[in-house]
Design a protein around this motif. Structure first.
Motif, PDB file in Angstrom:
ATOM      1  N   SER A   7       0.840  -1.195   0.000  1.00 12.94           N
ATOM      2  CA  SER A   7       0.000   0.000   0.000  1.00 12.94           C
ATOM      3  C   SER A   7       0.875   1.245   0.000  1.00 12.94           C
ATOM      4  O   SER A   7       1.775   1.390   0.836  1.00 12.94           O
ATOM      5  N   VAL A   8       0.604   2.162  -0.906  1.00 12.97           N
ATOM      6  CA  VAL A   8       1.387   3.402  -0.942  1.00 12.97           C
ATOM      7  C   VAL A   8       1.123   4.247   0.299  1.00 12.97           C
ATOM      8  O   VAL A   8       1.981   5.025   0.718  1.00 12.97           O
ATOM      9  N   HIS A   9      -0.064   4.116   0.900  1.00  8.09           N
ATOM     10  CA  HIS A   9      -0.330   4.857   2.133  1.00  8.09           C
ATOM     11  C   HIS A   9       0.581   4.377   3.259  1.00  8.09           C
ATOM     12  O   HIS A   9       1.153   5.190   4.005  1.00  8.09           O
ATOM     13  N   LEU A  10       0.716   3.066   3.418  1.00 11.14           N
ATOM     14  CA  LEU A  10       1.603   2.536   4.447  1.00 11.14           C
ATOM     15  C   LEU A  10       3.059   2.872   4.130  1.00 11.14           C
ATOM     16  O   LEU A  10       3.851   3.195   5.023  1.00 11.14           O
ATOM     17  N   THR A  48       6.821  11.744  -2.209  1.00 13.55           N
ATOM     18  CA  THR A  48       6.500  10.315  -2.254  1.00 13.55           C
ATOM     19  C   THR A  48       7.457   9.513  -3.106  1.00 13.55           C
ATOM     20  O   THR A  48       7.326   8.288  -3.178  1.00 13.55           O
ATOM     21  N   SER A  49       8.408  10.132  -3.777  1.00 13.03           N
ATOM     22  CA  SER A  49       9.390   9.408  -4.577  1.00 13.03           C
ATOM     23  C   SER A  49      10.743  10.077  -4.417  1.00 13.03           C
ATOM     24  O   SER A  49      10.837  11.250  -4.036  1.00 13.03           O
ATOM     25  N   GLY A 156       8.133   5.456  -5.554  1.00 13.38           N
ATOM     26  CA  GLY A 156       6.840   6.055  -5.258  1.00 13.38           C
ATOM     27  C   GLY A 156       5.682   5.251  -5.813  1.00 13.38           C
ATOM     28  O   GLY A 156       5.704   4.015  -5.862  1.00 13.38           O
ATOM     29  N   GLY A 157       4.634   5.955  -6.255  1.00 13.06           N
ATOM     30  CA  GLY A 157       3.451   5.288  -6.764  1.00 13.06           C
ATOM     31  C   GLY A 157       3.715   4.473  -8.006  1.00 13.06           C
ATOM     32  O   GLY A 157       3.081   3.438  -8.228  1.00 13.06           O
ATOM     33  N   ARG A 158       4.649   4.918  -8.836  1.00 11.39           N
ATOM     34  CA  ARG A 158       4.955   4.188 -10.076  1.00 11.39           C
ATOM     35  C   ARG A 158       5.502   2.798  -9.775  1.00 11.39           C
ATOM     36  O   ARG A 158       5.284   1.861 -10.535  1.00 11.39           O
ATOM     37  N   GLY A 159       6.170   2.634  -8.646  1.00 16.01           N
ATOM     38  CA  GLY A 159       6.730   1.335  -8.321  1.00 16.01           C
ATOM     39  C   GLY A 159       5.683   0.277  -8.052  1.00 16.01           C
ATOM     40  O   GLY A 159       5.929  -0.914  -8.260  1.00 16.01           O
ATOM     41  N   GLU A 160       4.511   0.676  -7.582  1.00 17.60           N
ATOM     42  CA  GLU A 160       3.460  -0.281  -7.261  1.00 17.60           C
ATOM     43  C   GLU A 160       2.354  -0.327  -8.315  1.00 17.60           C
ATOM     44  O   GLU A 160       1.530  -1.239  -8.295  1.00 17.60           O
ATOM     45  N   LEU A 161       2.341   0.634  -9.220  1.00 17.83           N
ATOM     46  CA  LEU A 161       1.171   0.814 -10.067  1.00 17.83           C
ATOM     47  C   LEU A 161       0.920  -0.388 -10.978  1.00 17.83           C
ATOM     48  O   LEU A 161      -0.208  -0.897 -11.048  1.00 17.83           O
ATOM     49  N   ALA A 162       1.947  -0.856 -11.685  1.00 21.47           N
ATOM     50  CA  ALA A 162       1.735  -1.961 -12.627  1.00 21.47           C
ATOM     51  C   ALA A 162       1.264  -3.215 -11.903  1.00 21.47           C
ATOM     52  O   ALA A 162       0.322  -3.902 -12.356  1.00 21.47           O
ATOM     53  N   ALA A 213      -3.601   7.421  -7.903  1.00 21.96           N
ATOM     54  CA  ALA A 213      -3.734   8.803  -7.452  1.00 21.96           C
ATOM     55  C   ALA A 213      -2.373   9.384  -7.086  1.00 21.96           C
ATOM     56  O   ALA A 213      -2.058  10.531  -7.426  1.00 21.96           O
ATOM     57  N   GLN A 214      -1.531   8.595  -6.403  1.00 26.60           N
ATOM     58  CA  GLN A 214      -0.202   9.092  -6.053  1.00 26.60           C
ATOM     59  C   GLN A 214       0.655   9.269  -7.297  1.00 26.60           C
ATOM     60  O   GLN A 214       1.405  10.241  -7.421  1.00 26.60           O
ATOM     61  N   TYR A 215       0.537   8.348  -8.240  1.00 26.43           N
ATOM     62  CA  TYR A 215       1.309   8.426  -9.485  1.00 26.43           C
ATOM     63  C   TYR A 215       1.006   9.727 -10.238  1.00 26.43           C
ATOM     64  O   TYR A 215       1.905  10.350 -10.817  1.00 26.43           O
TER      65      TYR A 215
END
Length: 373
Positions: A7-10, A48-49, A156-162, A213-215
């Motif tokens: 989770s990007v929030h965590l 975040t990144s 950041g968000g890009r790391g988890e998005l895919a 959203a973070q991405y």
């Protein structure tokens, strides 16, 4: 739901906790006079990144230097006059932070530095060294934040998005089969041990939405092809929200099982659609082949087996006819979005300020009635 390392929030919470702990340790080790400014600098400069965090200190330091210079001149000119600092403080706060969003982070840091010096000039007495302390604290806090961003989930968000988007589609494929079986079999509806058939897909959707959203808020430093994330997210939302609407709308019809013919036709269609969704997930993971661009669904209403069986009306009531029509519309809408996800041309990353807003949530049909936008 977000109590998972994916989770990007965590991730943001842990990254910020590490940065603040490091900043507090540095402030205590260096015996800084106003260590709280170190923590405030870490909070204001953390991103975040790693790329965003590396870009943040430059304007922050420039604004701090400018604010420290103005503050030093003010302290030198005003001297020991607390009333002057008390009257100047609200003016600086009002003007500085009103114009900050318009003029950028450097201006905000300038106003924040000047306001901080005016506050401490009233508390501990004026002195030009307040500007020096503020500058040092911002440098230490920015360094702590940058180091934490480099070490903890730097993409950041890009790391988890895919992975999140692919997992959303994979769970959605399972939900297509499960919900269709539930619609066609009253025994599954009565069996409460099955639990919520959409729980896993709904959780995956929330994780994917948070990553996306973070991405969108992060800066992009490289121009390279990107999948059509909006189409992938629309597919997952169509699955989850469409299934929720189906289960809510046809609660009465679920009390009796569908006749074998329409139930088998819906089950077969659900299996085909689930395969389409899984192929879209493989495309996002990089293991699937991208198709020629098309937005035409592979399941036109005139060729739909469930609709033909519902139209025959042999041994099927009105409630079940509507259930079949709506379920077919939901499944073909999912297939349409999945095909669009696979065939969408690769996109090029652009800065966050130039990205278009994601599309609104829609639940599509296939021209056969039933679910509406």
């Amino acid at each position: 739901m977000h109590l998972t390392p994916r989770s990007v929030h965590l991730q943001n919470a842990l990254r910020l906790a590490v940065a603040l702990a490091g900043a507090r340790l540095l402030a205590g080790t260096l015996d800084l006079a106003h260590g709280v400014w170190v923590l405030l600098a870490t909070l204001s400069l953390m991103r975040t990144s790693a790329a965003d965090t590396r870009a943040a200190p430059a304007p922050a330091l420039a604004g701090t230097v400018a604010g420290a210079a103005v503050a030093a001149l003010t302290l030198y000119a005003a001297g020991d006059r607390p009333l002057f600092y008390a009257l100047a403080l609200p003016v600086v706060i009002l003007v500085g932070f009103t114009l900050g969003p318009l003029l950028g982070p450097a201006w905000t840091q300038t106003a924040f530095t000047l306001a901080s010096v005016l506050v401490f000039a009233q508390v501990s007495g004026p002195g030009w060294r307040l500007s020096e302390v503020r500058l040092l604290d911002v440098a230490v806090g920015g360094a702590a934040g940058a180091l934490a961003a480099l070490l903890a989930w730097p993409r950041g968000g890009r790391g988890e998005l895919a992975r999140d988007m692919a997992d959303l589609l994979a769970e959605g494929a399972v939900a297509c089969r499960t919900v269709t079986a539930l619609l066609g079999d009253d025994r599954l509806q009565r069996d409460r041990s099955q639990g919520d058939p959409l729980q896993a897909a709904r959780r995956a959707m929330h994780l994917a939405e948070a990553s996306f959203a973070q991405y969108l808020t992060e800066r992009t430093r490289r121009n390279r092809p990107e999948p059509h994330w909006e189409a992938a997210l629309a597919t997952g939302r169509t699955i989850v929200h469409g299934a929720e609407l189906l289960l809510m709308t046809h609660q009465e019809g679920l009390r009796e099982p569908l006749p074998p013919g329409p139930a088998a036709a819906l089950t077969g269609l659900a299996g085909q659609v689930a395969q389409e969704v899984l192929r879209a997930a493989d495309t996002l993971r990089g293991s699937g082949q991208r198709e020629p661009r098309t937005t035409v669904s592979r399941y036109p209403a005139e060729d739909s087996g469930p609709l033909r069986r519902a139209a025959d009306r042999h041994g099927i009531g009105d409630a079940h006819v509507l259930l079949v029509v709506d379920a077919e519309a939901w499944l073909t809408g999912v297939a349409h979005d999945a095909v669009r996800t696979r065939s969408a041309p690769p996109r090029t990353e652009v800065p966050a300020t130039r990205r278009a807003e994601p599309p609104r949530v829609r639940v599509r049909g296939a021209g056969s009635g039933g679910l509406r936008p």
